[in-house]
Design an enzyme around this catalytic site. Structure first.
Site, PDB file in Angstrom:
ATOM      1  N   ASP A 123       0.868  -1.181   0.000  1.00 34.77           N
ATOM      2  CA  ASP A 123       0.000   0.000   0.000  1.00 34.77           C
ATOM      3  C   ASP A 123       0.901   1.225   0.000  1.00 34.77           C
ATOM      4  OD1 ASP A 123      -2.194   1.697   0.280  1.00 34.77           O
ATOM      5  OD2 ASP A 123      -3.182   0.343   1.687  1.00 34.77           O
ATOM      6  N   ASP A 231      -2.925   4.745  -2.773  1.00 40.59           N
ATOM      7  CA  ASP A 231      -3.960   5.438  -2.021  1.00 40.59           C
ATOM      8  C   ASP A 231      -4.325   6.767  -2.684  1.00 40.59           C
ATOM      9  OD1 ASP A 231      -5.376   5.377   0.712  1.00 40.59           O
ATOM     10  OD2 ASP A 231      -4.434   7.349   0.748  1.00 40.59           O
ATOM     11  N   GLU A 290      -6.588   3.573  -5.903  1.00 38.69           N
ATOM     12  CA  GLU A 290      -7.798   3.978  -5.183  1.00 38.69           C
ATOM     13  C   GLU A 290      -8.184   5.360  -5.690  1.00 38.69           C
ATOM     14  OE1 GLU A 290      -9.344   4.671  -0.603  1.00 38.69           O
ATOM     15  OE2 GLU A 290      -7.454   5.527  -1.298  1.00 38.69           O
ATOM     16  N   HIS A 363     -10.366  -1.541   4.680  1.00 38.92           N
ATOM     17  CA  HIS A 363     -10.067  -0.903   5.964  1.00 38.92           C
ATOM     18  C   HIS A 363     -10.848   0.384   6.193  1.00 38.92           C
ATOM     19  CE1 HIS A 363      -7.621   1.111   2.993  1.00 38.92           C
ATOM     20  NE2 HIS A 363      -7.446   2.113   3.837  1.00 38.92           N
ATOM     21  N   ASP A 364     -11.509   0.890   5.147  1.00 37.57           N
ATOM     22  CA  ASP A 364     -12.272   2.138   5.256  1.00 37.57           C
ATOM     23  C   ASP A 364     -13.784   1.923   5.289  1.00 37.57           C
ATOM     24  OD1 ASP A 364     -10.106   3.882   5.314  1.00 37.57           O
ATOM     25  OD2 ASP A 364     -10.028   4.081   3.136  1.00 37.57           O
TER      26      ASP A 364
END
Length: 600
Positions: A123, A231, A290, A363-364
């Site tokens: 990530d 990200d 993302e 995770h969000d």
């Protein structure tokens, strides 16, 4: 007459999956038939008893992932970080945070992953750094330093003195509440932070920034990693005029997203990134961006192989459908027709060019079985597996978030002190200060808050769910005593084994990977149905996403009554889904199945 739609004998084995022998033989990239598993290291497995998950803990649990059958592990950030945003605020791009271990521990994990035939994706957060990164420290401490221009600085708005209300260079709001601009009192200038004030945005207009990012990514690739999840990568290009954004009724700040979501140079930057970093390893890497706010049309450009940008994108349209008039933390019930319309738009939009990433959880996001399913004792297993079936049979690469394969649920947070996430804590503070009812605000956080995804992985029924021998950094969901990996491994009817069967089906049935997509029953508010066709093979995916018996009036129901059953989420032998010729198919609560027929 009444017949079994699957044409199976009563002694169907508990496995409930017809064995298939070989992975699809196609010329497409390997990641099209892969399944990715996301690990949130802080909450996965703790090897040293300090209450925080770590790299050695992950290495010790790799056999669980091998048994599940996933192909790629995606690690949420493990770099050094002050942990203002749980690691998404990076202070050193080429190290490991001591809470997670060392670079030697990382190398050991990477070798163990590769030894099991899996890949590892990092990530990477390069829209912003931590304010404790040496680059930013130099930028703040030495305004004349070249590093100053590595970040986005602007003077106060004309006619205002620094620090005055309204002096910010634009009215943009931060994703984490408040203004997106922070005053540096020493210089009298403001720096941009689309997220926390401790996450200053990098200035991608500066070629030195881009070159430093490229060099860092090449360093990780030389170390052996197999790609990157990037990200909020579509936010790196900003309109350099920084215009004011529209202000919604009652909002304290403007919406700057029209000026930084898929900004003016985003495709240029990603093509340069591919050329400088990814192009040397085309057969090995997986790259996913993302991209909040991305449209289907933009995603088609980002994922078009001929344009050489990224392999796939994460879009957020379907996980915003339950946001109410008050925003994310004002949830409303999901309308299934809205979900089908959204996912079908993306299936059709990227059918000819591009590729979808498929996910319910990360995770969000809160846990999907609590969000779109039914996490009560009567329907948790069936609703978790029905939702899994629907997702994994779409066209695209599925992503499984840790604990999703167990049907982990949202946590029963009792008070604001139980939360850890900066987004939730900031929202609570701002909302209550503005006069909102505290209990109503907590209700929204319990339903949608990101901490639901961050409670520790539930390995067994022992204290702290086998996650740690110490005190966990965030509370363990108390339902771990009955909902855990150890119990599910021993139960062929568990959520875990259903995910394993879906993953095996993707590995072995070419129509899952390469078939076209056609939605059925678009107006039905309870049934999700579609077909996948590829080279003479047709799959029917049918799921009852409700707690009641439903009847599916499919256009060709009789044509499926003797189809081969590949996957179902109800135990067999037992009461089969039945079909009377000329009548609709009947599905039990939260029942799902995948049927296959072949043209003769």
């Amino acid at each position: 007459m009444s017949v079994d739609v699957h044409s199976q004998s009563p002694d169907v084995p508990a496995e409930r999956l017809r064995p298939l022998s070989a992975r699809p033989q196609e010329e497409d990239p390997w990641w099209k038939s892969a399944v990715v598993y996301q690990i949130y290291p802080r909450s996965f497995a703790d090897s040293n008893g300090d209450g925080i998950g770590d790299l050695r803990g992950i290495t010790g649990r790799l056999d669980h992932l091998s048994a599940l059958g996933v192909d790629v592990l995606w690690l949420s950030p493990v770099y050094p970080s002050p942990q203002d945003d749980n690691g998404y605020d990076i202070s050193d791009y080429q190290g490991i945070d001591p809470a997670f271990g060392t670079l030697d521990d990382f190398d050991e994990l990477l070798a163990a992953v590769h030894a099991r035939g899996m890949k590892l994706v990092m990530d990477l957060v390069v829209n912003h750094t931590s304010d404790e990164h040496p680059w930013f420290r130099e930028a703040v401490g030495s305004p004349d330093s070249p590093k100053r221009d590595w970040y986005v600085w602007r003077p106060p708005r004309p006619g205002f003195a620094a620090g005055e209300p309204g002096a910010e260079p634009s009215n943009w709001g931060s994703f984490f509440s408040g203004s997106a601009w922070q005053l540096d009192e020493a210089s009298g200038e403001y720096y941009l932070h689309l997220f926390s004030r401790k996450q200053p945005d990098l200035n991608w207009e500066n070629p030195q920034v881009r070159h430093a990012v490229h060099a860092m990514m090449r360093w990780w690739l030389r170390r052996g990693v197999d790609g990157f999840r990037m990200d909020v990568i579509n936010l790196i290009s900003k309109d350099q005029d920084f215009p004011d954004g529209p202000v919604a009724d009652g909002a304290a700040h403007g919406d700057g997203s029209p000026f930084y979501v898929c900004g003016p140079r985003i495709h240029e930057y990603l093509q340069e990134l591919h050329r400088e970093v990814f192009a040397a390893h085309p057969e090995r890497l997986l790259t996913v961006g993302e991209m909040p706010g991305v449209s289907v049309e933009e995603a088609r450009l980002f994922t078009d192989p001929a344009r050489a940008e990224v392999d796939m994108v994460f879009q957020f349209e379907h996980v915003g459908l339950d946001h109410g008039p008050g925003g994310k933390f004002d949830p409303k019930p999901l309308r299934l027709t809205d979900l089908k319309t959204s996912l079908t738009r993306w299936q059709q939009g990227l059918a000819a060019t591009g590729w979808n990433s498929l996910y319910w959880n990360n995770h969000d996001q809160p846990r999907v079985v609590s969000r779109f399913g039914d996490d009560g004792p009567a329907h948790r297993v069936r609703s978790a597996t029905a939702l899994a079936t629907v997702l994994h049979l779409h066209r695209g690469t599925p992503y499984v978030y840790q604990g999703e394969e167990l049907g982990m649920t949202n946590a029963p947070f009792a008070a604001i002190d139980d939360f850890r996430d900066i987004e939730s804590l900031n929202h609570y503070a701002h909302a209550v200060a503005a006069g909102a009812d505290a209990e109503q605000v907590l209700a929204g956080l319990r339903a949608i808050g990101r901490d639901n995804a961050r409670t520790p992985m539930q390995w067994d029924a022992t204290a702290h769910a086998g996650f740690t021998t110490g005190t966990p950094w965030i509370g363990v969901n108390p339902n771990h005593a009955r909902l855990n990996a150890a119990a599910q491994l021993a139960d062929q009817d568990s959520v875990f084994h259903h995910y394993r069967r879906l993953i095996e089906l993707r590995h072995t049935e070419p129509a899952v990977v390469h078939g076209d997509f056609a939605l059925l029953l678009p107006e039905d508010e309870h049934l999700y149905a579609f077909t996948r066709r590829h080279r003479g093979t047709e799959l029917l995916v049918l799921a009852n996403l409700s707690g009641d018996v439903r009847h599916a009036a499919l256009p060709d129901a009789d044509g499926w009554h003797r189809a081969e059953r590949l996957v179902t989420n109800y135990p067999l032998p037992g009461a089969y889904l039945t079909h009377t010729l000329g009548e609709p198919l009947t599905l039990r609560p939260w029942e799902s199945l995948v049927l296959r027929r072949t043209a003769h």
